[in-house]
Design a protein around this motif. Sequence first.
Motif, PDB file in Angstrom:
ATOM      1  N   ARG A 190      19.554   9.452 -49.227  1.00 34.38           N
ATOM      2  CA  ARG A 190      19.100   8.809 -50.467  1.00 34.38           C
ATOM      3  C   ARG A 190      20.206   8.846 -51.520  1.00 34.38           C
ATOM      4  NH1 ARG A 190      14.360  11.569 -48.991  1.00 34.38           N
ATOM      5  NH2 ARG A 190      14.695  13.208 -50.549  1.00 34.38           N
ATOM      6  N   ALA A 191      20.873   9.977 -51.636  1.00 36.90           N
ATOM      7  CA  ALA A 191      21.977  10.086 -52.603  1.00 36.90           C
ATOM      8  C   ALA A 191      23.095   9.112 -52.261  1.00 36.90           C
ATOM      9  CB  ALA A 191      22.507  11.513 -52.626  1.00 36.90           C
ATOM     10  N   ARG A 192      23.394   8.947 -50.981  1.00 37.53           N
ATOM     11  CA  ARG A 192      24.454   8.023 -50.571  1.00 37.53           C
ATOM     12  C   ARG A 192      24.066   6.579 -50.901  1.00 37.53           C
ATOM     13  NH1 ARG A 192      29.288   6.342 -50.587  1.00 37.53           N
ATOM     14  NH2 ARG A 192      29.889   5.104 -48.809  1.00 37.53           N
ATOM     15  N   SER A 250       9.279   2.452 -49.634  1.00 37.68           N
ATOM     16  CA  SER A 250      10.601   3.082 -49.559  1.00 37.68           C
ATOM     17  C   SER A 250      10.963   3.765 -50.868  1.00 37.68           C
ATOM     18  CB  SER A 250      11.672   2.048 -49.193  1.00 37.68           C
ATOM     19  OG  SER A 250      11.465   1.552 -47.893  1.00 37.68           O
ATOM     20  N   ALA A 251      10.656   3.136 -51.983  1.00 39.46           N
ATOM     21  CA  ALA A 251      10.996   3.700 -53.290  1.00 39.46           C
ATOM     22  C   ALA A 251      10.293   5.031 -53.536  1.00 39.46           C
ATOM     23  CB  ALA A 251      10.652   2.705 -54.397  1.00 39.46           C
ATOM     24  N   ALA A 252       9.117   5.224 -52.942  1.00 39.08           N
ATOM     25  CA  ALA A 252       8.339   6.439 -53.166  1.00 39.08           C
ATOM     26  C   ALA A 252       9.061   7.702 -52.709  1.00 39.08           C
ATOM     27  CB  ALA A 252       6.985   6.327 -52.472  1.00 39.08           C
ATOM     28  N   GLN A 253      10.025   7.587 -51.803  1.00 45.04           N
ATOM     29  CA  GLN A 253      10.727   8.786 -51.346  1.00 45.04           C
ATOM     30  C   GLN A 253      11.823   9.231 -52.321  1.00 45.04           C
ATOM     31  OE1 GLN A 253      13.499   8.432 -47.918  1.00 45.04           O
ATOM     32  NE2 GLN A 253      12.909   6.286 -47.915  1.00 45.04           N
ATOM     33  N   PHE A 254      12.143   8.401 -53.291  1.00 47.53           N
ATOM     34  CA  PHE A 254      13.156   8.730 -54.293  1.00 47.53           C
ATOM     35  C   PHE A 254      12.493   9.455 -55.466  1.00 47.53           C
ATOM     36  CE2 PHE A 254      15.074   5.451 -51.793  1.00 47.53           C
ATOM     37  CZ  PHE A 254      16.436   5.686 -51.839  1.00 47.53           C
ATOM     38  N   GLY A 302      23.882  15.536 -43.350  1.00 43.26           N
ATOM     39  CA  GLY A 302      22.614  15.253 -43.996  1.00 43.26           C
ATOM     40  C   GLY A 302      21.947  16.544 -44.416  1.00 43.26           C
ATOM     41  N   ASN A 303      20.776  16.420 -44.997  1.00 41.84           N
ATOM     42  CA  ASN A 303      20.004  17.590 -45.367  1.00 41.84           C
ATOM     43  C   ASN A 303      19.086  17.986 -44.214  1.00 41.84           C
ATOM     44  OD1 ASN A 303      18.751  19.646 -46.779  1.00 41.84           O
ATOM     45  ND2 ASN A 303      17.477  18.293 -47.975  1.00 41.84           N
ATOM     46  N   SER A 304      18.295  17.048 -43.734  1.00 40.42           N
ATOM     47  CA  SER A 304      17.404  17.320 -42.607  1.00 40.42           C
ATOM     48  C   SER A 304      18.034  16.914 -41.268  1.00 40.42           C
ATOM     49  CB  SER A 304      16.079  16.587 -42.792  1.00 40.42           C
ATOM     50  OG  SER A 304      16.303  15.190 -42.875  1.00 40.42           O
ATOM     51  N   HIS A 305      19.187  16.268 -41.314  1.00 42.56           N
ATOM     52  CA  HIS A 305      19.917  15.849 -40.125  1.00 42.56           C
ATOM     53  C   HIS A 305      21.311  16.475 -40.177  1.00 42.56           C
ATOM     54  CE1 HIS A 305      16.786  12.840 -40.473  1.00 42.56           C
ATOM     55  NE2 HIS A 305      16.967  12.544 -39.214  1.00 42.56           N
ATOM     56  N   LYS A 306      21.714  17.061 -39.076  1.00 37.17           N
ATOM     57  CA  LYS A 306      23.018  17.737 -39.046  1.00 37.17           C
ATOM     58  C   LYS A 306      24.134  16.767 -39.426  1.00 37.17           C
ATOM     59  CE  LYS A 306      25.957  20.482 -36.049  1.00 37.17           C
ATOM     60  NZ  LYS A 306      26.106  21.092 -34.734  1.00 37.17           N
TER      61      LYS A 306
END
Length: 137
Positions: free
Chosen positions: A27-29, A45-49, A124-128
């Motif tokens: 999301r940051a990227r 999609s916007a809800a995850q931000f 990533g945060n949740s992905h290596k």
Amino acid sequence: MILIVCVDDSMGMAFNHRRQSMDSALRARILDLAAGNCLWMSPYSAAQFSPEDRKTILADERFFEKAGPGNFCFAETTPVLPLESQAEELILFHWNRRYPADLFFEIPLEAHGWKRLYARDFPGNSHKMITEERYRP
């Protein structure tokens, strides 16, 4: 438009009308890429931000119709093949995993003349590791 899509190792995008995964570093990227430009996506999609980040996002169910040249569009649960003719660039983020999927990225990149400009990995945060690829026709 500059189309942003996340895919797994099978080019899957979504399962049962839901995203396969999400990651805060991704999301940051996306926000960094679109900084100073329009960033369109669905309300889902916007809800995850974060609420603060959502102030810079244009969310609409028909975001792909409203995006203009140079605008960024983040598509998670929208078939992308019909959007190809509008796309000036494609940015693919690879989860580097396999998830269940029933919606796939169906644009045959090489066959349709898309050329990869670069590929880079970032943690990533949740992905290596997440792989970012950028394409132009």
